[in-house]
Design a protein around this motif. Sequence first.
Motif, PDB file in Angstrom:
ATOM      1  N   ASN A 125       0.815  -1.222   0.000  1.00 33.18           N
ATOM      2  CA  ASN A 125       0.000   0.000   0.000  1.00 33.18           C
ATOM      3  C   ASN A 125       0.846   1.267   0.000  1.00 33.18           C
ATOM      4  OD1 ASN A 125      -2.481  -1.330  -0.014  1.00 33.18           O
ATOM      5  ND2 ASN A 125      -2.478  -1.557   2.203  1.00 33.18           N
ATOM      6  N   THR A 126       1.904   1.287   0.800  1.00 31.01           N
ATOM      7  CA  THR A 126       2.757   2.481   0.901  1.00 31.01           C
ATOM      8  C   THR A 126       3.426   2.777  -0.438  1.00 31.01           C
ATOM      9  OG1 THR A 126       3.142   2.000   3.224  1.00 31.01           O
ATOM     10  CG2 THR A 126       4.650   3.552   2.183  1.00 31.01           C
ATOM     11  N   SER A 127       4.001   1.748  -1.052  1.00 31.32           N
ATOM     12  CA  SER A 127       4.657   1.932  -2.354  1.00 31.32           C
ATOM     13  C   SER A 127       3.654   2.326  -3.420  1.00 31.32           C
ATOM     14  CB  SER A 127       5.368   0.646  -2.779  1.00 31.32           C
ATOM     15  OG  SER A 127       6.389   0.322  -1.871  1.00 31.32           O
ATOM     16  N   ALA A 128       2.476   1.710  -3.394  1.00 31.05           N
ATOM     17  CA  ALA A 128       1.432   2.027  -4.384  1.00 31.05           C
ATOM     18  C   ALA A 128       1.039   3.499  -4.287  1.00 31.05           C
ATOM     19  CB  ALA A 128       0.219   1.124  -4.184  1.00 31.05           C
ATOM     20  N   LYS A 129       0.880   3.993  -3.047  1.00 30.64           N
ATOM     21  CA  LYS A 129       0.542   5.417  -2.847  1.00 30.64           C
ATOM     22  C   LYS A 129       1.667   6.309  -3.380  1.00 30.64           C
ATOM     23  CE  LYS A 129      -2.331   4.962   1.362  1.00 30.64           C
ATOM     24  NZ  LYS A 129      -3.447   4.435   0.636  1.00 30.64           N
ATOM     25  N   ALA A 130       2.918   5.917  -3.113  1.00 25.61           N
ATOM     26  CA  ALA A 130       4.072   6.701  -3.571  1.00 25.61           C
ATOM     27  C   ALA A 130       4.145   6.716  -5.099  1.00 25.61           C
ATOM     28  CB  ALA A 130       5.356   6.128  -2.987  1.00 25.61           C
ATOM     29  N   ILE A 131       3.869   5.590  -5.727  1.00 28.03           N
ATOM     30  CA  ILE A 131       3.892   5.510  -7.188  1.00 28.03           C
ATOM     31  C   ILE A 131       2.809   6.412  -7.781  1.00 28.03           C
ATOM     32  CG2 ILE A 131       3.403   3.975  -9.158  1.00 28.03           C
ATOM     33  CD1 ILE A 131       4.798   1.737  -7.419  1.00 28.03           C
ATOM     34  N   MET A 132       1.621   6.357  -7.196  1.00 29.16           N
ATOM     35  CA  MET A 132       0.525   7.199  -7.677  1.00 29.16           C
ATOM     36  C   MET A 132       0.870   8.676  -7.520  1.00 29.16           C
ATOM     37  SD  MET A 132      -1.679   5.161  -8.952  1.00 29.16           S
ATOM     38  CE  MET A 132      -3.074   6.248  -9.207  1.00 29.16           C
ATOM     39  N   ALA A 159       3.902   9.996  -7.401  1.00 27.12           N
ATOM     40  CA  ALA A 159       5.005  10.342  -8.301  1.00 27.12           C
ATOM     41  C   ALA A 159       4.536  10.508  -9.746  1.00 27.12           C
ATOM     42  CB  ALA A 159       6.092   9.271  -8.226  1.00 27.12           C
ATOM     43  N   THR A 160       3.558   9.713 -10.150  1.00 32.35           N
ATOM     44  CA  THR A 160       3.073   9.800 -11.539  1.00 32.35           C
ATOM     45  C   THR A 160       2.026  10.891 -11.704  1.00 32.35           C
ATOM     46  OG1 THR A 160       1.366   8.140 -11.132  1.00 32.35           O
ATOM     47  CG2 THR A 160       3.456   7.344 -12.027  1.00 32.35           C
ATOM     48  N   GLY A 161       1.381  11.261 -10.610  1.00 30.61           N
ATOM     49  CA  GLY A 161       0.334  12.269 -10.689  1.00 30.61           C
ATOM     50  C   GLY A 161      -0.935  11.753 -11.345  1.00 30.61           C
ATOM     51  N   LEU A 162      -1.054  10.419 -11.454  1.00 28.34           N
ATOM     52  CA  LEU A 162      -2.235   9.842 -12.091  1.00 28.34           C
ATOM     53  C   LEU A 162      -3.415   9.820 -11.128  1.00 28.34           C
ATOM     54  CD1 LEU A 162      -0.671   6.748 -13.914  1.00 28.34           C
ATOM     55  CD2 LEU A 162      -1.340   8.926 -14.918  1.00 28.34           C
ATOM     56  N   GLU A 163      -4.603   9.937 -11.710  1.00 28.11           N
ATOM     57  CA  GLU A 163      -5.839   9.831 -10.947  1.00 28.11           C
ATOM     58  C   GLU A 163      -6.048   8.353 -10.614  1.00 28.11           C
ATOM     59  OE1 GLU A 163     -10.524  10.476 -11.979  1.00 28.11           O
ATOM     60  OE2 GLU A 163      -9.057  11.636 -13.116  1.00 28.11           O
ATOM     61  N   ASN A 164      -6.561   8.062  -9.433  1.00 28.00           N
ATOM     62  CA  ASN A 164      -6.758   6.674  -9.002  1.00 28.00           C
ATOM     63  C   ASN A 164      -8.054   6.111  -9.598  1.00 28.00           C
ATOM     64  OD1 ASN A 164      -6.262   4.272  -7.685  1.00 28.00           O
ATOM     65  ND2 ASN A 164      -7.188   4.933  -5.778  1.00 28.00           N
ATOM     66  N   LYS A 165      -8.036   5.934 -10.921  1.00 29.53           N
ATOM     67  CA  LYS A 165      -9.217   5.377 -11.581  1.00 29.53           C
ATOM     68  C   LYS A 165      -9.015   3.896 -11.841  1.00 29.53           C
ATOM     69  CE  LYS A 165      -7.622   7.641 -15.810  1.00 29.53           C
ATOM     70  NZ  LYS A 165      -7.984   8.616 -16.823  1.00 29.53           N
ATOM     71  N   ARG A 166     -10.039   3.243 -12.354  1.00 30.52           N
ATOM     72  CA  ARG A 166      -9.931   1.808 -12.637  1.00 30.52           C
ATOM     73  C   ARG A 166      -8.896   1.582 -13.734  1.00 30.52           C
ATOM     74  NH1 ARG A 166     -13.309  -0.427  -9.346  1.00 30.52           N
ATOM     75  NH2 ARG A 166     -15.267   0.575  -8.855  1.00 30.52           N
ATOM     76  N   VAL A 167      -8.177   0.480 -13.629  1.00 24.58           N
ATOM     77  CA  VAL A 167      -7.088   0.192 -14.570  1.00 24.58           C
ATOM     78  C   VAL A 167      -7.593   0.219 -16.009  1.00 24.58           C
ATOM     79  CG1 VAL A 167      -5.419  -1.571 -15.303  1.00 24.58           C
ATOM     80  CG2 VAL A 167      -5.754  -1.103 -12.869  1.00 24.58           C
ATOM     81  N   ARG A 168      -8.794  -0.322 -16.250  1.00 27.17           N
ATOM     82  CA  ARG A 168      -9.332  -0.363 -17.622  1.00 27.17           C
ATOM     83  C   ARG A 168      -9.579   1.029 -18.204  1.00 27.17           C
ATOM     84  NH1 ARG A 168     -13.932  -2.611 -14.750  1.00 27.17           N
ATOM     85  NH2 ARG A 168     -15.459  -0.951 -14.424  1.00 27.17           N
ATOM     86  N   GLU A 169      -9.645   2.040 -17.351  1.00 31.47           N
ATOM     87  CA  GLU A 169      -9.897   3.416 -17.796  1.00 31.47           C
ATOM     88  C   GLU A 169      -8.605   4.170 -18.120  1.00 31.47           C
ATOM     89  OE1 GLU A 169     -12.056   4.858 -14.427  1.00 31.47           O
ATOM     90  OE2 GLU A 169     -13.926   3.894 -15.039  1.00 31.47           O
ATOM     91  N   LEU A 170      -7.458   3.572 -17.829  1.00 32.79           N
ATOM     92  CA  LEU A 170      -6.178   4.241 -18.093  1.00 32.79           C
ATOM     93  C   LEU A 170      -5.868   4.236 -19.581  1.00 32.79           C
ATOM     94  CD1 LEU A 170      -3.982   2.657 -15.267  1.00 32.79           C
ATOM     95  CD2 LEU A 170      -4.909   4.970 -15.307  1.00 32.79           C
TER      96      LEU A 170
END
Length: 68
Positions: free
Chosen positions: A29-36, A38-49
Amino acid sequence: MRAARVAGVEIPNNKRTETALTYVYGIGNTSAKAIMAATGLENKRVRELSEEELTKLREEVEKYQIEG
């Protein structure tokens, strides 16, 4: 739709990106939050990327010590 592959792992299309990242061994969870953050991506569903967003995500994940 094809499954998204990040670090050689198919991540679930129906999950939010931050949650889906935890399916990659070595990313919690911590790394996932850091990755998000760092990328500045919106936390949307993967299929929407978009392909561009997936590329940005893959490049950021590559910076982490993971096994895939």
